[in-house]
Motif scaffolding. Structure first.
Motif, PDB file in Angstrom:
ATOM      1  N   GLU A  72       0.819  -1.208   0.000  1.00 37.88           N
ATOM      2  CA  GLU A  72       0.000   0.000   0.000  1.00 37.88           C
ATOM      3  C   GLU A  72       0.855   1.262   0.000  1.00 37.88           C
ATOM      4  O   GLU A  72       0.422   2.311  -0.459  1.00 37.88           O
ATOM      5  CB  GLU A  72      -0.937   0.013   1.210  1.00 37.88           C
ATOM      6  N   LEU A  73       2.093   1.142   0.500  1.00 37.78           N
ATOM      7  CA  LEU A  73       2.982   2.300   0.613  1.00 37.78           C
ATOM      8  C   LEU A  73       3.946   2.429  -0.564  1.00 37.78           C
ATOM      9  O   LEU A  73       4.524   3.495  -0.773  1.00 37.78           O
ATOM     10  CB  LEU A  73       3.787   2.204   1.918  1.00 37.78           C
ATOM     11  N   LEU A  74       4.117   1.359  -1.309  1.00 33.56           N
ATOM     12  CA  LEU A  74       5.061   1.366  -2.427  1.00 33.56           C
ATOM     13  C   LEU A  74       4.421   1.949  -3.688  1.00 33.56           C
ATOM     14  O   LEU A  74       3.235   1.741  -3.936  1.00 33.56           O
ATOM     15  CB  LEU A  74       5.533  -0.059  -2.732  1.00 33.56           C
ATOM     16  N   THR A  75       5.241   2.649  -4.467  1.00 34.84           N
ATOM     17  CA  THR A  75       4.781   3.073  -5.785  1.00 34.84           C
ATOM     18  C   THR A  75       4.796   1.862  -6.704  1.00 34.84           C
ATOM     19  O   THR A  75       5.418   0.836  -6.386  1.00 34.84           O
ATOM     20  CB  THR A  75       5.695   4.165  -6.367  1.00 34.84           C
ATOM     21  N   SER A  76       4.152   1.963  -7.853  1.00 31.41           N
ATOM     22  CA  SER A  76       4.177   0.837  -8.787  1.00 31.41           C
ATOM     23  C   SER A  76       5.602   0.545  -9.247  1.00 31.41           C
ATOM     24  O   SER A  76       5.975  -0.615  -9.410  1.00 31.41           O
ATOM     25  CB  SER A  76       3.250   1.118  -9.980  1.00 31.41           C
ATOM     26  N   GLN A  77       6.417   1.586  -9.432  1.00 29.30           N
ATOM     27  CA  GLN A  77       7.803   1.382  -9.839  1.00 29.30           C
ATOM     28  C   GLN A  77       8.586   0.639  -8.749  1.00 29.30           C
ATOM     29  O   GLN A  77       9.373  -0.254  -9.051  1.00 29.30           O
ATOM     30  CB  GLN A  77       8.465   2.722 -10.150  1.00 29.30           C
ATOM     31  N   GLU A  78       8.365   0.998  -7.501  1.00 26.68           N
ATOM     32  CA  GLU A  78       9.054   0.331  -6.394  1.00 26.68           C
ATOM     33  C   GLU A  78       8.622  -1.130  -6.286  1.00 26.68           C
ATOM     34  O   GLU A  78       9.427  -1.980  -5.915  1.00 26.68           O
ATOM     35  CB  GLU A  78       8.785   1.059  -5.067  1.00 26.68           C
ATOM     36  N   GLN A  79       7.387  -1.413  -6.604  1.00 27.39           N
ATOM     37  CA  GLN A  79       6.909  -2.787  -6.512  1.00 27.39           C
ATOM     38  C   GLN A  79       7.547  -3.703  -7.535  1.00 27.39           C
ATOM     39  O   GLN A  79       7.745  -4.879  -7.271  1.00 27.39           O
ATOM     40  CB  GLN A  79       5.388  -2.828  -6.654  1.00 27.39           C
ATOM     41  N   VAL A  80       7.889  -3.175  -8.696  1.00 24.34           N
ATOM     42  CA  VAL A  80       8.445  -4.028  -9.746  1.00 24.34           C
ATOM     43  C   VAL A  80       9.965  -3.969  -9.819  1.00 24.34           C
ATOM     44  O   VAL A  80      10.578  -4.784 -10.488  1.00 24.34           O
ATOM     45  CB  VAL A  80       7.856  -3.691 -11.151  1.00 24.34           C
ATOM     46  N   SER A  81      10.574  -3.023  -9.124  1.00 21.52           N
ATOM     47  CA  SER A  81      12.036  -2.905  -9.210  1.00 21.52           C
ATOM     48  C   SER A  81      12.740  -3.877  -8.284  1.00 21.52           C
ATOM     49  O   SER A  81      12.199  -4.482  -7.440  1.00 21.52           O
ATOM     50  CB  SER A  81      12.479  -1.500  -8.879  1.00 21.52           C
TER      51      SER A  81
END
Length: 81
Positions: A72-81
């Motif tokens: 919930e706190l991560l950006t979409s970019q952070e989730q896939v990196s």
């Protein structure tokens, strides 16, 4: 004689404290504003460290709930990196 077992006991207590506090610290870092890039990056590295630890004693007991909060706190970019 009693001092020989002091250091291992202290290390064990530090590890247990880290295990208890690390998830909350990770969530605090990830909750920071997006402009806090270095702190959020630290949170992301700590998150990975927690999730990929090989030490069975440091596995998160409530991994699913923790990951839900983290996602919930991560950006979409952070989730896939």
């Amino acid at each position: 004689a009693g001092g020989a077992s002091f250091a291992p006991e202290v290390r064990r207590n530090i590890n247990l404290t880290y295990h208890d506090m690390a998830p909350g610290y990770v969530l605090e870092l990830l909750a920071l504003p997006l402009e806090e890039t270095s702190a959020r990056a630290l949170g992301l590295r700590a998150l990975r460290s927690l999730l990929w630890t090989k030490d069975v004693t440091q596995q998160l007991e409530q991994r699913g709930a923790f990951m839900e909060q983290a996602n919930e706190l991560l950006t979409s970019q952070e989730q896939v990196s």
